[in-house]
Design a protein around this motif. Structure first.
Motif, short mmCIF file in Angstrom:
data_model
loop_
_atom_site.label_atom_id
_atom_site.label_comp_id
_atom_site.label_asym_id
_atom_site.label_seq_id
_atom_site.Cartn_x
_atom_site.Cartn_y
_atom_site.Cartn_z
N LEU A 32 2.34 5.12 -7.47
CA LEU A 32 2.72 5.54 -6.13
C LEU A 32 1.76 5.09 -5.04
N VAL A 33 0.48 4.92 -5.37
CA VAL A 33 -0.48 4.44 -4.38
C VAL A 33 -0.33 2.93 -4.29
N GLN A 34 -0.16 2.41 -3.09
CA GLN A 34 0.18 1.00 -2.88
C GLN A 34 1.51 0.69 -3.58
N LEU A 35 2.52 1.48 -3.27
CA LEU A 35 3.82 1.47 -3.94
C LEU A 35 4.48 0.09 -3.89
N SER A 36 4.80 -0.40 -5.08
CA SER A 36 5.53 -1.65 -5.24
C SER A 36 6.60 -1.42 -6.31
N VAL A 37 7.84 -1.72 -5.96
CA VAL A 37 8.94 -1.53 -6.90
C VAL A 37 9.61 -2.87 -7.18
N ALA A 38 10.24 -2.96 -8.33
CA ALA A 38 10.93 -4.20 -8.70
C ALA A 38 12.16 -4.42 -7.85
N SER A 39 12.90 -3.32 -7.57
CA SER A 39 14.17 -3.45 -6.87
C SER A 39 14.57 -2.11 -6.26
N ARG A 40 15.49 -2.17 -5.31
CA ARG A 40 16.13 -0.97 -4.78
C ARG A 40 17.65 -1.09 -4.91
N ALA A 41 18.09 -2.07 -5.71
CA ALA A 41 19.52 -2.36 -5.83
C ALA A 41 20.18 -1.74 -7.06
N ALA A 54 8.82 0.12 -11.81
CA ALA A 54 9.29 1.11 -10.84
C ALA A 54 10.46 0.55 -10.04
N HIS A 55 11.36 1.44 -9.63
CA HIS A 55 12.54 1.09 -8.84
C HIS A 55 12.80 2.20 -7.83
N ILE A 56 13.41 1.85 -6.71
CA ILE A 56 14.01 2.83 -5.82
C ILE A 56 15.45 2.95 -6.31
N VAL A 57 15.87 4.15 -6.66
CA VAL A 57 17.19 4.37 -7.26
C VAL A 57 18.28 4.26 -6.20
N ALA A 58 19.23 3.35 -6.44
CA ALA A 58 20.35 3.14 -5.52
C ALA A 58 21.43 4.19 -5.77
N SER A 59 22.33 4.32 -4.81
CA SER A 59 23.43 5.27 -4.89
C SER A 59 24.73 4.55 -5.20
N GLU A 69 19.07 9.53 -6.61
CA GLU A 69 19.21 8.57 -5.53
C GLU A 69 18.04 8.63 -4.56
N ASN A 70 17.57 7.47 -4.13
CA ASN A 70 16.45 7.28 -3.19
C ASN A 70 15.08 7.61 -3.78
N SER A 71 15.03 8.19 -4.98
CA SER A 71 13.75 8.51 -5.63
C SER A 71 13.10 7.25 -6.15
N ILE A 72 11.81 7.37 -6.43
CA ILE A 72 11.08 6.32 -7.12
C ILE A 72 11.18 6.63 -8.61
N ALA A 73 11.77 5.73 -9.37
CA ALA A 73 11.87 5.89 -10.83
C ALA A 73 10.80 5.02 -11.47
N ILE A 74 9.98 5.63 -12.30
CA ILE A 74 8.90 4.91 -12.96
C ILE A 74 9.07 5.06 -14.47
N HIS A 75 9.07 3.94 -15.17
CA HIS A 75 9.17 3.98 -16.63
C HIS A 75 7.78 4.12 -17.22
N TYR A 100 9.85 -1.52 2.90
CA TYR A 100 10.77 -0.49 3.34
C TYR A 100 9.98 0.78 3.63
N ARG A 101 10.48 1.55 4.60
CA ARG A 101 9.87 2.83 4.97
C ARG A 101 10.89 3.93 4.75
N TYR A 102 10.42 5.05 4.22
CA TYR A 102 11.32 6.17 3.97
C TYR A 102 11.31 7.14 5.14
N ALA A 103 12.50 7.44 5.66
CA ALA A 103 12.68 8.43 6.72
C ALA A 103 14.03 9.10 6.50
N GLY A 104 14.20 9.69 5.31
CA GLY A 104 15.49 10.25 4.92
C GLY A 104 16.34 9.23 4.19
N GLN A 105 16.05 7.98 4.41
CA GLN A 105 16.63 6.85 3.69
C GLN A 105 15.61 5.72 3.77
#
Length: 118
Positions: A32-41, A54-59, A69-75, A100-105
């Motif tokens: 989570l520190v210096q957050l980098s995810v593979a995808s948000r798709a 890690a991924h941002i979970v799509a809806s 949805e919108n959470s950070i999923a980490i394996h 990307y910045r989170y502000a409710g989405q």
């Protein structure tokens, strides 16, 4: 009771196997520190994720990600853990080479001159 910002687990007085709680907190910090995810798709977990992926979970989320949805999923090598983002979190999305910045989405962030947010 978890910590306020990152919801990291805290040690309890007289807790057995303290290493489990500490390792869970360190694993979350590592991603989570210096957050980098593979995808948000993706709305479902990839078939063969690497530990730490890690991924941002799509809806709409399905499978092991249902309801995240919108959470950070980490394996973690065995399964998925989920972290709810807080307003202002920034994430680098590798497959888009974008921030990307989170502000409710999750909204794209434009950077101009000198790497400062627009």
């Amino acid at each position: 009771m978890p910590t306020q910002t990152l919801a990291l687990p805290l040690l309890a007085a007289d807790q057995a196997q303290k290493h489990i709680t500490v390792n869970a907190a360190l694993t979350a910090l590592d991603c989570l520190v210096q957050l980098s995810v593979a995808s948000r798709a993706l709305s479902a977990p990839p078939a063969d994720p690497a530990a730490g992926e890690a991924h941002i979970v799509a809806s709409p989320a399905t499978g092991d990600w249902t309801g995240a949805e919108n959470s950070i999923a980490i394996h973690d090598g065995d399964g998925w853990t989920f972290h709810a983002p807080k307003a202002g979190w920034l994430a680098y999305v590798a497959d888009e080479d974008a921030y990307y910045r989170y502000a409710g989405q999750w909204d794209a962030v434009a950077f101009v001159g000198g790497g400062q947010p627009a």
